[in-house]
Design a protein around this motif. Structure first.
Motif, PDB file in Angstrom:
ATOM      1  N   ALA A  26       0.854  -1.214  -0.024  1.00  0.00           N
ATOM      2  CA  ALA A  26      -0.087  -0.247  -0.451  1.00  0.00           C
ATOM      3  C   ALA A  26       1.362   1.043  -0.146  1.00  0.00           C
ATOM      4  O   ALA A  26       0.601   2.471  -1.232  1.00  0.00           O
ATOM      5  CB  ALA A  26      -0.827   0.006   1.172  1.00  0.00           C
ATOM      6  N   VAL A  27       1.992   0.917   0.855  1.00  0.00           N
ATOM      7  CA  VAL A  27       2.622   2.586   1.120  1.00  0.00           C
ATOM      8  C   VAL A  27       3.473   2.418  -0.109  1.00  0.00           C
ATOM      9  O   VAL A  27       3.634   3.631  -1.355  1.00  0.00           O
ATOM     10  CB  VAL A  27       3.799   2.648   2.022  1.00  0.00           C
ATOM     11  N   THR A  60      -4.623  -5.191   3.749  1.00  0.00           N
ATOM     12  CA  THR A  60      -4.401  -4.224   4.394  1.00  0.00           C
ATOM     13  C   THR A  60      -4.662  -3.795   5.198  1.00  0.00           C
ATOM     14  O   THR A  60      -5.772  -3.062   5.368  1.00  0.00           O
ATOM     15  CB  THR A  60      -3.437  -3.430   3.461  1.00  0.00           C
ATOM     16  N   VAL A  61      -4.146  -3.027   6.649  1.00  0.00           N
ATOM     17  CA  VAL A  61      -4.408  -2.254   7.246  1.00  0.00           C
ATOM     18  C   VAL A  61      -4.741  -0.251   6.561  1.00  0.00           C
ATOM     19  O   VAL A  61      -5.582   0.603   6.969  1.00  0.00           O
ATOM     20  CB  VAL A  61      -3.706  -2.262   8.671  1.00  0.00           C
ATOM     21  N   ARG A  62      -3.230  -0.765   6.241  1.00  0.00           N
ATOM     22  CA  ARG A  62      -3.440   1.049   5.246  1.00  0.00           C
ATOM     23  C   ARG A  62      -4.583   0.899   4.836  1.00  0.00           C
ATOM     24  O   ARG A  62      -3.265   1.672   3.131  1.00  0.00           O
ATOM     25  CB  ARG A  62      -2.361   1.014   5.183  1.00  0.00           C
ATOM     26  N   ARG A  63      -6.060   1.142   4.028  1.00  0.00           N
ATOM     27  CA  ARG A  63      -6.869   0.957   2.754  1.00  0.00           C
ATOM     28  C   ARG A  63      -6.707   2.267   2.471  1.00  0.00           C
ATOM     29  O   ARG A  63      -6.207   2.425   1.018  1.00  0.00           O
ATOM     30  CB  ARG A  63      -8.366   0.526   3.517  1.00  0.00           C
ATOM     31  N   THR A  64      -6.460   3.290   3.090  1.00  0.00           N
ATOM     32  CA  THR A  64      -6.128   4.729   2.407  1.00  0.00           C
ATOM     33  C   THR A  64      -5.753   4.937   1.812  1.00  0.00           C
ATOM     34  O   THR A  64      -5.253   5.495   0.539  1.00  0.00           O
ATOM     35  CB  THR A  64      -6.875   5.837   3.377  1.00  0.00           C
ATOM     36  N   LEU A  68      -5.371   5.581  -2.355  1.00  0.00           N
ATOM     37  CA  LEU A  68      -4.617   7.103  -2.982  1.00  0.00           C
ATOM     38  C   LEU A  68      -3.906   6.390  -4.026  1.00  0.00           C
ATOM     39  O   LEU A  68      -3.634   7.143  -5.297  1.00  0.00           O
ATOM     40  CB  LEU A  68      -4.117   7.424  -1.212  1.00  0.00           C
ATOM     41  N   GLY A  69      -3.025   5.365  -3.307  1.00  0.00           N
ATOM     42  CA  GLY A  69      -1.706   4.704  -4.662  1.00  0.00           C
ATOM     43  C   GLY A  69      -2.400   4.314  -5.483  1.00  0.00           C
ATOM     44  O   GLY A  69      -2.415   4.677  -7.467  1.00  0.00           O
ATOM     45  N   LEU A  70      -3.622   3.805  -5.823  1.00  0.00           N
ATOM     46  CA  LEU A  70      -4.913   3.361  -6.881  1.00  0.00           C
ATOM     47  C   LEU A  70      -4.866   4.671  -7.393  1.00  0.00           C
ATOM     48  O   LEU A  70      -4.961   4.856  -8.916  1.00  0.00           O
ATOM     49  CB  LEU A  70      -6.151   2.631  -6.476  1.00  0.00           C
ATOM     50  N   GLY A  71      -5.663   5.710  -7.232  1.00  0.00           N
ATOM     51  CA  GLY A  71      -5.766   6.842  -7.272  1.00  0.00           C
ATOM     52  C   GLY A  71      -4.948   7.482  -8.769  1.00  0.00           C
ATOM     53  O   GLY A  71      -5.006   7.814  -9.105  1.00  0.00           O
ATOM     54  N   LEU A  72      -4.269   7.838  -7.456  1.00  0.00           N
ATOM     55  CA  LEU A  72      -2.791   7.870  -8.410  1.00  0.00           C
ATOM     56  C   LEU A  72      -1.712   7.513  -8.967  1.00  0.00           C
ATOM     57  O   LEU A  72      -1.693   8.102 -10.375  1.00  0.00           O
ATOM     58  CB  LEU A  72      -0.973   8.276  -7.271  1.00  0.00           C
TER      59      LEU A  72
END
Length: 95
Positions: A26-27, A60-64, A68-72
């Motif tokens: 995610a990161v 993932t715990v970091r869904r946001t 954001l990575g998907l949108g970017l």
């Protein structure tokens, strides 16, 4: 033949490792999507999208951050399409 119970310690360790990997994905998706807005849109955009989807599938715990990575990643491809459609075939120019 004797039936045994599965080792729950190793299963929980594997599950924790998988979640840790998903957090890293995610990161990485977020960072690659952000960098992809500036350079190498064609390469980094799809990689960011793929990592975000994998991170979300693995829980993932970091869904946001994954969203954001998907949108970017999608924005990388949109920026590339806009630049290619407005370009006259030469190198990038600001003027």
């Amino acid at each position: 033949m004797e039936l045994t119970r599965p080792n729950t310690a190793s299963t929980s360790t594997a599950r924790a490792r998988r979640r840790f990997d998903a957090n890293g994905m995610a990161v990485a998706s977020f960072v690659l999507g952000l960098v992809g807005l500036l350079v190498m849109n064609l390469v980094l955009g799809p990689i960011a999208i793929g990592l975000a989807v994998l991170a979300l599938r693995r829980g993932t715990v970091r869904r946001t951050r994954a969203f954001l990575g998907l949108g970017l990643g999608v924005a990388d491809l949109v920026v590339l399409a806009i630049v290619m459609s407005t370009s006259d075939g030469s190198a990038w120019s600001i003027a």
